[in-house]
Design a protein around this motif. Structure first.
Motif, PDB file in Angstrom:
ATOM      1  N   UNK A  32      50.209 -50.018 -41.699  1.00  0.00           N
ATOM      2  CA  UNK A  32      50.748 -49.404 -42.911  1.00  0.00           C
ATOM      3  C   UNK A  32      51.109 -47.938 -42.741  1.00  0.00           C
ATOM      4  N   UNK A  33      50.547 -47.291 -41.689  1.00  0.00           N
ATOM      5  CA  UNK A  33      50.766 -45.864 -41.525  1.00  0.00           C
ATOM      6  C   UNK A  33      49.910 -45.025 -42.452  1.00  0.00           C
ATOM      7  N   UNK A 619      54.624 -42.553 -34.399  1.00  0.00           N
ATOM      8  CA  UNK A 619      53.845 -42.250 -35.593  1.00  0.00           C
ATOM      9  C   UNK A 619      52.371 -42.117 -35.295  1.00  0.00           C
ATOM     10  N   UNK A 620      51.870 -42.970 -34.412  1.00  0.00           N
ATOM     11  CA  UNK A 620      50.475 -42.897 -34.002  1.00  0.00           C
ATOM     12  C   UNK A 620      50.233 -41.738 -33.036  1.00  0.00           C
ATOM     13  N   UNK A 621      51.309 -41.267 -32.393  1.00  0.00           N
ATOM     14  CA  UNK A 621      51.201 -40.100 -31.539  1.00  0.00           C
ATOM     15  C   UNK A 621      50.756 -40.368 -30.119  1.00  0.00           C
ATOM     16  N   UNK A 685      60.006 -31.087 -31.537  1.00  0.00           N
ATOM     17  CA  UNK A 685      60.969 -31.348 -32.601  1.00  0.00           C
ATOM     18  C   UNK A 685      61.102 -32.833 -32.925  1.00  0.00           C
ATOM     19  N   UNK A 686      60.966 -33.702 -31.948  1.00  0.00           N
ATOM     20  CA  UNK A 686      61.159 -35.127 -32.207  1.00  0.00           C
ATOM     21  C   UNK A 686      59.871 -35.937 -32.218  1.00  0.00           C
ATOM     22  N   UNK A 687      58.724 -35.279 -32.006  1.00  0.00           N
ATOM     23  CA  UNK A 687      57.460 -36.010 -32.061  1.00  0.00           C
ATOM     24  C   UNK A 687      56.471 -35.315 -32.982  1.00  0.00           C
ATOM     25  N   UNK A 688      56.047 -34.130 -32.632  1.00  0.00           N
ATOM     26  CA  UNK A 688      55.000 -33.452 -33.405  1.00  0.00           C
ATOM     27  C   UNK A 688      55.452 -33.102 -34.820  1.00  0.00           C
ATOM     28  N   UNK A 689      56.609 -32.448 -34.945  1.00  0.00           N
ATOM     29  CA  UNK A 689      57.040 -31.950 -36.254  1.00  0.00           C
ATOM     30  C   UNK A 689      57.426 -33.058 -37.218  1.00  0.00           C
ATOM     31  N   UNK A 690      57.768 -34.224 -36.714  1.00  0.00           N
ATOM     32  CA  UNK A 690      58.264 -35.305 -37.585  1.00  0.00           C
ATOM     33  C   UNK A 690      57.382 -36.548 -37.489  1.00  0.00           C
ATOM     34  N   UNK A 691      56.124 -36.373 -37.124  1.00  0.00           N
ATOM     35  CA  UNK A 691      55.241 -37.530 -36.948  1.00  0.00           C
ATOM     36  C   UNK A 691      55.070 -38.315 -38.247  1.00  0.00           C
ATOM     37  N   UNK A 692      54.944 -37.623 -39.363  1.00  0.00           N
ATOM     38  CA  UNK A 692      54.800 -38.324 -40.643  1.00  0.00           C
ATOM     39  C   UNK A 692      56.050 -39.123 -40.989  1.00  0.00           C
ATOM     40  N   UNK A 693      57.216 -38.612 -40.603  1.00  0.00           N
ATOM     41  CA  UNK A 693      58.455 -39.350 -40.850  1.00  0.00           C
ATOM     42  C   UNK A 693      58.509 -40.622 -40.011  1.00  0.00           C
ATOM     43  N   UNK A 698      57.833 -46.514 -39.999  1.00  0.00           N
ATOM     44  CA  UNK A 698      57.089 -47.704 -39.553  1.00  0.00           C
ATOM     45  C   UNK A 698      56.554 -48.512 -40.728  1.00  0.00           C
ATOM     46  N   UNK A 699      56.113 -47.843 -41.778  1.00  0.00           N
ATOM     47  CA  UNK A 699      55.445 -48.539 -42.878  1.00  0.00           C
ATOM     48  C   UNK A 699      56.397 -49.303 -43.790  1.00  0.00           C
TER      49      UNK A 699
END
Length: 756
Positions: A32-33, A619-621, A685-693, A698-699
């Motif tokens: 679900x994220x 998203x999970x990082x 820019x494409x992983x850390x800053x937008x992880x919630x996106x 995913x959800x």
């Protein structure tokens, strides 16, 4: 206020001890994220009343929000049983360790100061990289067979081999984290369920249950390959990719039978398929009822079901019971390790394994457990769970009298990508920067296909062309009336390479073509018959030995850094916005095609399951790519290309006009410096800053979730992380441009270039 969950005890089949199952109120659920990840951990007791008391203590923690902060662990230790505290609080800690650093601590890699040269081998799957490593090690192709080879994907973990002048033989091996393994097991279970939903056979579902679609996690190596067929003829080996019997493999295959029972495992796997079919039926019935669907709606309902099946299944306790059973069987295989030292994480999951011995036969036989693909050993191998192998020992080729001080690094094959626009992974790109030499191993019968061409482009724009060497294998398979002589075959291969170099020159400019061509002219080798011991009594064997000796000496030679001279390029600041805009535009064009938002023949739409798997990993990082989907690497490459092109058209040169060699050296030096800084920029820019996106994408579930997910990725991830610069003074839209400009300014401060 977040949700409150309740823990319960559980006992797996075949286990005496109790486990606890609960939803963690802080850890994100990959389905679900959102918070609520399912956790199952052993309680360390087989006594019912003691287990009940421990579960009640855990429920007290789950009911008390004040205990959900990691800093309250010390306070909790004074109030609750240590086992309960460890179960809850260690789940707050990531198990994504720096595995390379772990191997460095256990078995450090020697450096140039020690007289060693690091050599990275790259090439497509099946080109013969690992076979070349065997020849450089001198391991016997019949009795030792290390490392393992096959026509399919063999190397799935980084393999680092140190050629030492004397003993002992040492090994340091690290394993994939528990969360990563669980996620892949869940992927396999849902893939098997989807196969059953689509009407595929139970045999196909069982295959998907065991082997991940990207061939990285082949759990059949660990759990075995049971058959559902009653026809004994169907159970006979036929055209196996795996190796035939190595000398001491059967002794290894019998190890551990007192701990694991292959028949029990096989029965469990076979029974899982009908169990999954029942779960699929239950899920589909629920969705049909919710939608109030009729027979006329069958096509629409089927599409909705396929998109929601993954999420629905992961919310069912029966689904997780299947995953728990598979994970239990996987963990049991570690109990069969007798030799060496196995280290575990605080959660009890295997972290690393080490061995030191003077006995070569024992060493290779034991290490085989972690690297073999030998079919009769399926059910007892640990190969798919390994993420890094490092060994050291006095390995000497049979055709050499000297022990070259080399560190051989064999990584996963490049794969058979249909387009040369594909990027190499971030991990591989960093390896290119770290090593002294890059050995491109390619199949002479079909040289320079898209994958090696893509790798050469990445090598060129990162400033690493001067490290290149080329080895063309399978020369013994080049049988044709028009190629009677060895020189004819060489010219045939070089003609194919010439076409690729020309294409690279057209796309990346003359500096890229010139740098690669110079290395090809000076450092190219051709061999055949590498799968067996090289026989110097035959002409072909003598030629191969001569080529391998020259290659070995070439790789061992200490390179002299190219002279950059006094000249420095002056770049026009006004060119940078155009370069970044072109890079961002190319990136978006590619991903609009991959996401199915626009038609792109060079980047066709990817199946929704692959895109969803990518969003979960980011998203999970715990990764920045999924198989061939590499957004972080794609953005880095797009920027590298445009900056590399800028360097070839400066306003002028300060300090005098450089020679061609000096010009090439300067461009490579600046490209390398820029590349080193682009890793951090694109990752942020494409992983850390937008992880919630990524998590939000995913959800997504339900009707049209595939389209919604694609739109979210394009707008909220790529739109924010890699915006296309505009003429308007927008800090958000020009954020990428400013970040790249800052990188060039830092490189200019170091004196490598001048910004005009």
């Amino acid at each position: 206020m977040g949700p409150y969950y309740t823990a319960s005890k559980s006992r797996s089949q075949g286990r005496e001890g109790w486990s606890v199952i609960f939803r963690h109120p802080v850890r994100l659920d990959p389905s679900t994220g959102r918070p609520g990840r399912r956790v199952r951990r052993g309680l360390g007791t087989s006594v019912d009343t003691e287990a009940d008391a421990l579960v009640e203590q855990l429920n007290e923690i789950l009911r008390t929000r004040a205990f959900w902060d990691p800093h309250t662990r010390t306070k909790a230790m004074g109030l609750f049983d240590r086992r309960v505290v460890e179960v809850f609080y260690e789940e707050l800690e990531s198990d994504r360790s720096d595995f390379k650093s772990i191997r460095d601590d256990l078995l450090p890699l020697p450096t140039g100061a020690d007289g060693y040269r690091h050599v990275l081998l790259i090439g497509t799957t099946g080109a013969g990289k690992t076979t070349v490593v065997r020849q450089l090690l001198g391991t016997d192709p019949e009795t030792e067979r290390f490392p393992s080879t096959s026509t399919a994907k063999t190397t799935v973990a980084d393999t680092e081999i140190i050629l030492t002048p004397e003993g002992p033989y040492r090994a340091a091996i690290t394993f994939a984290g528990r969360d990563e393994v669980v996620d892949h097991v869940m992927d396999n279970v849902t893939a098997a369920a989807l196969a059953l939903f689509q009407g595929r056979s139970e045999e196909d579902a069982l295959r998907r249950l065991l082997d991940h679609v990207n061939q990285r996690f082949r759990f059949s190596y660990v759990l075995g390959r049971p058959t559902l067929s009653s026809d004994e003829d169907e159970d006979l080996p036929d055209d196996e990719d795996e190796e035939t019997a190595p000398g001491s493999a059967f002794a290894l295959g019998l190890a551990g039978l007192d701990v694991i029972d292959p028949a029990t495992t096989a029965a469990m796997l076979v029974q899982t398929v009908p169990h999954l079919r029942a779960l699929v039926k239950k899920c589909t019935l629920g969705v049909r009822t919710e939608l109030q669907a009729t027979d006329d709606d069958e096509r629409v309902v089927a599409e909705i079901l396929e998109e929601t099946l993954d999420t629905e299944l992961r919310g069912m306790e029966e689904f997780h019971a299947i995953v728990d059973g598979l994970l239990h069987e996987i963990e049991l295989r570690f109990s069969t390790l007798d030799d060496g030292e196995l280290r575990r994480t605080r959660r009890g999951w295997p972290l690393s394994w080490t061995l030191e011995t003077e006995d070569r036969e024992t060493f290779l036989k034991t290490v085989m457990r972690f690297s073999s693909n030998y079919a009769p050993l399926f059910g007892r191998l640990l190969t798919p769970l390994v993420n890094g192998i490092r060994v050291a020992g006095p390995f000497v080729p049979t055709w050499s009298d000297t022990n070259e001080r080399l560190v051989l690094i064999d990584v996963e094959g490049l794969g058979h990508t249909p387009k040369s626009a594909s990027s190499v992974s971030t991990d591989l790109a960093k390896r290119l920067d770290e090593v002294d030499s890059i050995l491109v191993v390619d199949n002479a019968t079909a040289p320079m296909q898209a994958a090696p061409a893509a790798a050469l482009k990445s090598i060129a724009v990162s400033g690493n062309s001067s490290k290149l060497c080329f080895l063309f294998t399978h020369f013994d398979h080049m049988k044709a009336d028009n190629l009677p002589l060895f020189s004819d075959r060489e010219e045939h291969v070089l003609a194919s390479v010439e076409n690729v170099l020309g294409a690279i020159g057209e796309e990346l400019g003359p500096a890229a073509e010139r740098g690669i061509r110079a290395q090809l002219d000076r450092h190219r080798y051709f061999v055949g018959g590498m799968h067996a011991a090289l026989d110097t009594r035959r002409k072909e064997g003598r030629r191969a030995v001569g080529q391998m000796r020259s290659l070995s000496a070439d790789l061992s030679a200490v390179g002299v850094p190219a002279d950059t001279g006094p000249a420095r390029p002056v770049l026009d600041r006004m060119d940078l916005p155009l370069a970044v805009r072109e890079a961002a535009q190319n990136f978006h064009t590619r991903w609009l095609g991959l996401l199915g938002l626009e038609y792109n023949t060079d980047a066709p739409k990817q199946h929704w399951t692959r895109v969803k798997a990518l969003t979960r990993r980011l998203g999970e990082g715990w990764d920045d790519e999924y198989d061939s989907l590499k957004p972080v690497a794609d953005l880095r490459l797009a920027l590298q290309v445009q900056i590399f092109l800028m360097l070839q058209r400066p306003l002028r040169w300060e300090g005098g006009e450089p020679t061609e060699d000096e010009r090439q050296a300067v461009i490579d030096e600046i490209s390398g410096a820029v590349t080193g800084k682009l890793y951090a920029l694109t990752h942020k820019r494409l992983k850390e800053d937008v992880q919630n996106a990524w998590l939000d994408a995913y959800s997504q579930r339900g009707p049209k979730s595939t389209f919604t997910r694609a739109r979210l990725i394009e707008a909220e991830v790529f739109g924010r992380g890699a915006p296309i610069p505009t003429v308007a003074a927008s800090p958000d839209q020009n954020g990428l441009l400013k970040a790249v400009a800052h990188i060039l300014a830092e490189v200019a401060e170091d004196g490598r270039l001048i910004l005009g």
